[in-house]
Structures are given as structure tokens and as C-alpha cells.
Write a protein that holds these residues in place. Sequence first.
Motif, PDB file in Angstrom:
ATOM      1  N   ALA A  74      16.548  14.457 -12.268  1.00  0.00           N
ATOM      2  CA  ALA A  74      16.853  13.933 -10.931  1.00  0.00           C
ATOM      3  C   ALA A  74      18.345  13.660 -10.779  1.00  0.00           C
ATOM      4  CB  ALA A  74      16.043  12.667 -10.649  1.00  0.00           C
ATOM      5  N   CYS A  75      18.930  13.037 -11.776  1.00  0.00           N
ATOM      6  CA  CYS A  75      20.351  12.677 -11.678  1.00  0.00           C
ATOM      7  C   CYS A  75      21.255  13.893 -11.773  1.00  0.00           C
ATOM      8  CB  CYS A  75      20.709  11.646 -12.744  1.00  0.00           C
ATOM      9  SG  CYS A  75      19.860  10.062 -12.479  1.00  0.00           S
ATOM     10  N   SER A  76      20.944  14.824 -12.662  1.00  0.00           N
ATOM     11  CA  SER A  76      21.783  16.015 -12.756  1.00  0.00           C
ATOM     12  C   SER A  76      21.626  16.884 -11.510  1.00  0.00           C
ATOM     13  CB  SER A  76      21.505  16.808 -14.036  1.00  0.00           C
ATOM     14  OG  SER A  76      20.160  17.187 -14.118  1.00  0.00           O
ATOM     15  N   SER A  77      20.456  16.840 -10.889  1.00  0.00           N
ATOM     16  CA  SER A  77      20.282  17.540  -9.605  1.00  0.00           C
ATOM     17  C   SER A  77      21.166  16.895  -8.547  1.00  0.00           C
ATOM     18  CB  SER A  77      18.827  17.513  -9.153  1.00  0.00           C
ATOM     19  OG  SER A  77      18.032  18.291  -9.993  1.00  0.00           O
ATOM     20  N   LYS A  78      21.126  15.578  -8.471  1.00  0.00           N
ATOM     21  CA  LYS A  78      21.912  14.832  -7.491  1.00  0.00           C
ATOM     22  C   LYS A  78      23.415  15.038  -7.709  1.00  0.00           C
ATOM     23  CE  LYS A  78      22.525  11.533  -4.370  1.00  0.00           C
ATOM     24  NZ  LYS A  78      22.250  11.753  -2.978  1.00  0.00           N
ATOM     25  N   MET A  79      23.842  15.104  -8.964  1.00  0.00           N
ATOM     26  CA  MET A  79      25.259  15.263  -9.292  1.00  0.00           C
ATOM     27  C   MET A  79      25.696  16.729  -9.234  1.00  0.00           C
ATOM     28  SD  MET A  79      26.087  12.150  -9.660  1.00  0.00           S
ATOM     29  CE  MET A  79      27.728  12.149 -10.319  1.00  0.00           C
ATOM     30  N   GLY A  80      24.746  17.634  -9.035  1.00  0.00           N
ATOM     31  CA  GLY A  80      25.067  19.060  -8.956  1.00  0.00           C
ATOM     32  C   GLY A  80      25.369  19.704 -10.296  1.00  0.00           C
ATOM     33  N   THR A  81      24.886  19.103 -11.379  1.00  0.00           N
ATOM     34  CA  THR A  81      25.206  19.604 -12.714  1.00  0.00           C
ATOM     35  C   THR A  81      24.004  20.181 -13.459  1.00  0.00           C
ATOM     36  OG1 THR A  81      24.932  17.400 -13.683  1.00  0.00           O
ATOM     37  CG2 THR A  81      27.160  18.016 -12.942  1.00  0.00           C
ATOM     38  N   LEU A  82      22.876  20.307 -12.781  1.00  0.00           N
ATOM     39  CA  LEU A  82      21.690  20.865 -13.431  1.00  0.00           C
ATOM     40  C   LEU A  82      21.941  22.286 -13.939  1.00  0.00           C
ATOM     41  CD1 LEU A  82      18.810  20.193 -14.242  1.00  0.00           C
ATOM     42  CD2 LEU A  82      18.054  20.971 -11.996  1.00  0.00           C
ATOM     43  N   PRO A  83      22.611  23.162 -13.167  1.00  0.00           N
ATOM     44  CA  PRO A  83      22.890  24.500 -13.700  1.00  0.00           C
ATOM     45  C   PRO A  83      23.768  24.458 -14.959  1.00  0.00           C
ATOM     46  CG  PRO A  83      23.174  24.485 -11.311  1.00  0.00           C
ATOM     47  CD  PRO A  83      22.993  23.058 -11.748  1.00  0.00           C
ATOM     48  N   ALA A  84      24.732  23.564 -15.008  1.00  0.00           N
ATOM     49  CA  ALA A  84      25.601  23.447 -16.187  1.00  0.00           C
ATOM     50  C   ALA A  84      24.794  22.981 -17.397  1.00  0.00           C
ATOM     51  CB  ALA A  84      26.749  22.483 -15.909  1.00  0.00           C
ATOM     52  N   ALA A  85      23.838  22.084 -17.179  1.00  0.00           N
ATOM     53  CA  ALA A  85      22.984  21.631 -18.279  1.00  0.00           C
ATOM     54  C   ALA A  85      22.177  22.812 -18.820  1.00  0.00           C
ATOM     55  CB  ALA A  85      22.064  20.511 -17.809  1.00  0.00           C
ATOM     56  N   GLY A  86      21.641  23.620 -17.919  1.00  0.00           N
ATOM     57  CA  GLY A  86      20.887  24.797 -18.334  1.00  0.00           C
ATOM     58  C   GLY A  86      21.758  25.792 -19.077  1.00  0.00           C
ATOM     59  N   ALA A  87      22.980  25.988 -18.592  1.00  0.00           N
ATOM     60  CA  ALA A  87      23.903  26.928 -19.227  1.00  0.00           C
ATOM     61  C   ALA A  87      24.262  26.498 -20.646  1.00  0.00           C
ATOM     62  CB  ALA A  87      25.170  27.067 -18.382  1.00  0.00           C
ATOM     63  N   GLN A  88      24.226  25.185 -20.897  1.00  0.00           N
ATOM     64  CA  GLN A  88      24.526  24.678 -22.237  1.00  0.00           C
ATOM     65  C   GLN A  88      23.275  24.553 -23.108  1.00  0.00           C
ATOM     66  OE1 GLN A  88      27.388  21.424 -22.654  1.00  0.00           O
ATOM     67  NE2 GLN A  88      27.836  21.644 -20.466  1.00  0.00           N
ATOM     68  N   GLY A  89      22.134  24.925 -22.539  1.00  0.00           N
ATOM     69  CA  GLY A  89      20.892  24.867 -23.296  1.00  0.00           C
ATOM     70  C   GLY A  89      20.355  23.467 -23.494  1.00  0.00           C
ATOM     71  N   LEU A  90      20.750  22.552 -22.609  1.00  0.00           N
ATOM     72  CA  LEU A  90      20.277  21.174 -22.730  1.00  0.00           C
ATOM     73  C   LEU A  90      18.882  21.043 -22.132  1.00  0.00           C
ATOM     74  CD1 LEU A  90      23.538  19.296 -21.708  1.00  0.00           C
ATOM     75  CD2 LEU A  90      22.714  19.823 -24.010  1.00  0.00           C
ATOM     76  N   ARG A  91      18.067  20.261 -22.774  1.00  0.00           N
ATOM     77  CA  ARG A  91      16.712  20.022 -22.301  1.00  0.00           C
ATOM     78  C   ARG A  91      16.762  19.123 -21.065  1.00  0.00           C
ATOM     79  NH1 ARG A  91      11.680  17.091 -25.197  1.00  0.00           N
ATOM     80  NH2 ARG A  91      13.234  15.489 -25.583  1.00  0.00           N
ATOM     81  N   VAL A  92      15.923  19.437 -20.083  1.00  0.00           N
ATOM     82  CA  VAL A  92      15.825  18.646 -18.857  1.00  0.00           C
ATOM     83  C   VAL A  92      14.657  17.684 -19.018  1.00  0.00           C
ATOM     84  CG1 VAL A  92      15.410  18.746 -16.371  1.00  0.00           C
ATOM     85  CG2 VAL A  92      16.832  20.486 -17.468  1.00  0.00           C
ATOM     86  N   LEU A  93      14.929  16.395 -18.820  1.00  0.00           N
ATOM     87  CA  LEU A  93      13.914  15.348 -18.995  1.00  0.00           C
ATOM     88  C   LEU A  93      13.490  14.839 -17.623  1.00  0.00           C
ATOM     89  CD1 LEU A  93      15.751  13.502 -21.900  1.00  0.00           C
ATOM     90  CD2 LEU A  93      13.907  15.176 -22.091  1.00  0.00           C
ATOM     91  N   ASP A  94      12.174  14.831 -17.383  1.00  0.00           N
ATOM     92  CA  ASP A  94      11.715  14.483 -16.037  1.00  0.00           C
ATOM     93  C   ASP A  94      10.326  13.846 -15.992  1.00  0.00           C
ATOM     94  OD1 ASP A  94      10.100  16.640 -16.661  1.00  0.00           O
ATOM     95  OD2 ASP A  94      10.563  17.779 -14.850  1.00  0.00           O
ATOM     96  N   GLU A  95       9.872  13.304 -17.107  1.00  0.00           N
ATOM     97  CA  GLU A  95       8.481  12.844 -17.164  1.00  0.00           C
ATOM     98  C   GLU A  95       8.184  11.573 -16.361  1.00  0.00           C
ATOM     99  OE1 GLU A  95      10.230  11.292 -21.145  1.00  0.00           O
ATOM    100  OE2 GLU A  95      10.626  12.896 -19.736  1.00  0.00           O
ATOM    101  N   MET A  96       9.210  10.892 -15.860  1.00  0.00           N
ATOM    102  CA  MET A  96       8.993   9.675 -15.089  1.00  0.00           C
ATOM    103  C   MET A  96       9.572   9.871 -13.676  1.00  0.00           C
ATOM    104  SD  MET A  96      10.235   5.779 -15.904  1.00  0.00           S
ATOM    105  CE  MET A  96      11.912   6.137 -15.349  1.00  0.00           C
ATOM    106  N   MET A  97       8.806  10.573 -12.852  1.00  0.00           N
ATOM    107  CA  MET A  97       9.220  10.832 -11.473  1.00  0.00           C
ATOM    108  C   MET A  97      10.611  11.466 -11.409  1.00  0.00           C
ATOM    109  SD  MET A  97       7.626   7.409  -9.674  1.00  0.00           S
ATOM    110  CE  MET A  97       8.083   7.913  -8.015  1.00  0.00           C
ATOM    111  N   GLY A  98      10.864  12.420 -12.295  1.00  0.00           N
ATOM    112  CA  GLY A  98      12.126  13.138 -12.320  1.00  0.00           C
ATOM    113  C   GLY A  98      13.153  12.585 -13.285  1.00  0.00           C
ATOM    114  N   HIS A  99      12.841  11.480 -13.941  1.00  0.00           N
ATOM    115  CA  HIS A  99      13.768  10.813 -14.859  1.00  0.00           C
ATOM    116  C   HIS A  99      13.147  10.733 -16.258  1.00  0.00           C
ATOM    117  CE1 HIS A  99      16.293   9.321 -11.524  1.00  0.00           C
ATOM    118  NE2 HIS A  99      15.155   9.252 -10.882  1.00  0.00           N
TER     119      HIS A  99
END
Length: 115
Positions: A74-99
Amino acid sequence: MKKLAIFAFQDDPMCFIHVLLNMLDLKERGFDARLILEGKATALVPQLAAEDHPLNRLWSRVKEAGLVDGVCKACSSKMGTLPAAGAQGLRVLDEMMGHPSMGRYREEGFQIVTL
């Protein structure tokens, strides 16, 4: 084994350098340490990947050591950095309503530290 989950919320590099240094120190001392980027800290993801960023080498060492457990979706989406996280191979955590869920880490035996 000693288990510690550090939830980093701030995007201030002067604060974040201590997060990175402590992650490496904890690993050297035998801790099962996990770094979770939340809130404004997710804004740092693309900056830290830039080779000319002062924290790039530390960030790379922490990632290579397997200490980054993931980033808040949720936060990386809001900050516009979700694609950068994916590009670095970082795991996206979202099990608590997106957090990421601190409760899950507690259930897994981790002590929680927020910075």
C-alpha cells in the motif's frame, strides 16, 4: 535463535543509515533479522538503488545478505515506488489490508522494532 523484525517508516537517510548498519550488525551477532520497509521509507527504494546514492553500497550489502523481508504494498503504491521494488526483486507484503502484519511477525517469534 534471537529474532528481530525492524519496521522502518522514515525516509530520512540520516535515520535509515542506522537501520542498514544495525541490520548488518544483527546478522553478524547471530540474529535472525528482517527489515520491512513501511510508510515513507518505501520512497527510498529507487533512490537506494542508484549507484551514486551515498547509501547504495550499504543497501546492496543488506539486500545481498537476505535481510530485506519486503516492502509494504500500500505504501509503495502510494509513494509510486512499487515498480522499483519489483525491479530490485523485493517481496511485496500485503497481508493486512495492503500492509505487512506485525502480528504475523510476533506469531513467528520476532520482537518488533519500529524506526
